[in-house]
Design a protein around this motif. Sequence first.
Motif, PDB file in Angstrom:
ATOM      1  N   VAL A  49     -10.375  36.671  -8.155  1.00 15.45           N
ATOM      2  CA  VAL A  49      -9.569  37.495  -7.890  1.00 15.45           C
ATOM      3  C   VAL A  49      -8.599  37.624  -9.276  1.00 15.45           C
ATOM      4  O   VAL A  49      -8.879  38.659 -10.586  1.00 15.45           O
ATOM      5  CB  VAL A  49      -8.144  38.114  -7.351  1.00 15.45           C
ATOM      6  N   TRP A 101      -2.015  40.737  -4.299  1.00 16.23           N
ATOM      7  CA  TRP A 101      -3.297  40.075  -4.037  1.00 16.23           C
ATOM      8  C   TRP A 101      -1.955  39.321  -3.104  1.00 16.23           C
ATOM      9  O   TRP A 101      -1.904  38.029  -3.108  1.00 16.23           O
ATOM     10  CB  TRP A 101      -4.080  39.951  -5.088  1.00 16.23           C
ATOM     11  N   ALA A 156     -12.872  42.343  -6.475  1.00 14.04           N
ATOM     12  CA  ALA A 156     -11.570  42.650  -8.218  1.00 14.04           C
ATOM     13  C   ALA A 156     -12.326  43.271  -9.105  1.00 14.04           C
ATOM     14  O   ALA A 156     -11.288  44.342  -9.387  1.00 14.04           O
ATOM     15  CB  ALA A 156     -10.423  40.821  -8.353  1.00 14.04           C
TER      16      ALA A 156
END
Length: 552
Positions: free
Chosen positions: A218, A189, A172
């Motif tokens: 993330v 995501w 990420a």
Amino acid sequence: MFRKLALLLCTLSTVAASAQTIQIQVDLDKPLGADKPITSWFGYDESNYTTMTHGRELLRELHDTSPVPVYIRAHHLLTSGDGVPELKWSSTNVYTLDAKGHPVYDFKIIDGIFDAYQQAGVRPMVELGFMPEALASGPAPYKVSYPRTLDGSVQSPPKDYAAWGELCRTLAAHLVARYGHDQAAQWYWEVWNEPNIPYWHGTQQEYDKLYDFAVAGVRAALPEARVGGPATTSPRDPKAVAFLNAFLQHVAHDKSAANGQPIPLDFISFHAKGEPKIIDGHVRMGLDKELRDADKGFAAIADYPQFRNLPIILSEADPEGCAACSAKENPANNYRNGTLYPAYTAAALKGLFDLQDRHQVNLLAMLSWSFEFEGKDYFQGFRTLATNGIDKPIMNVFRMAGLMSGQRVATTSTGQIPLDQILSSGVQHAPDIDALATHADRSAAILLWNYQDDDLPAADAPTSVTVHGIPADVHRVLLQHDRIDATHSNAYTTWKAMGSPQQPTPAQYAQLKAAGQLQSLTSPEWLDVTSGSVMIPLTLPRQALSLLRLSW
């Protein structure tokens, strides 16, 4: 003999029924809700096809199907390997270990994939999977070739969940640095794919832990990231809906295994699939199966007040479950080449909107798991949008949907099969001749279809569409009529008429390219409006679609 007689009687009854004109009424003054662009989502197993010639070309075409952002989901973004695609297999080799056991990140292949998305103007739905070989815990060989691709340890839990979370954070952070914070914050995501079947070789609890570490990673790099899951299979299977429910319970009541904090969930994903079969020598689709999946999944989510308003992404919504299984393997899959596929998709589109309204949930996407396969025969019967760069009829239903906007408005049809009947027994005894309509500023659009699960010949259906609610000061409207049928927007029938060439000449290829585009049935024409209404007569063949666009 008896079978032929039964088919003849069925055909005669269909002809008799179709002799009566189907009456479709559209009321622009009765809004049902926003016409959300749920068809602007696509996906595929083989992420490495993204950067191939026809893959890049198709991405640009997908961008052009819709005035709103198009999202792309692909498997194998984290899989180890040489980057050479095979059926149901791809790889990026993003994560390896050096001689001392330290992580080594190589973003070359992933950057090529995401660069292609950016160049085409589409957005990623980043599916976090599958397990890099250096992290895979399973005892089986890492890669097992098609058709046993689910047997490999690429589908196993990580040896080290912290290392998995750090992989997700590093990925990420890299994508944010390369494409910018504002772009990455617009993506979705999703953690893994179908963890309730052998796409995941762990337990429910191990998937929940995988989710916790993935989203924590993330979010550490991109706090605004829109994260979700669990991308489970058909909820009409009690085991699948139990997995979905257990995941929602985990998010609702547990703390993250990664950091002890509340567990983020910005969208909920699951899959909805039909089930075509060969019956008495012809294809019979299974629209009831796909819509029952959505019905059961929506009902499960609606039971959670804290989740029922979250976006729902059907991250695979298709007539069946294996895009890589060609018609050579399964003859029922030949539906993918002609007009049966787009007619089915149109009927499913309305059914999904109706189920969303019934359950009062928030459907964001019906993602078509279809893209293209490089180096295969023309019209081999894979679930694809194009074959060797030639668009198939299915591509044009997405173009039609992209031309609709504004508010969904009420329609009635004397040829409609009620939703509950479709849910219980599909569309088998009579065709579903129905419409989905929208109303925007100074315009309206009506999508029509003549669909039946059984792919059998039938008489055309005389149809009359009456549009009410046109503003009182409007006396004329401009009609544009687009059509998908045997002779319009249909490269497949054009290819068959050429003799089904596997090496078309340049002139034939150009003809096929043109035939694959969305085509008009008639020239644009002005229609008179009487007392706020206009009537449009037309004939709708079986498994055909029309898009009527009115503007004033």
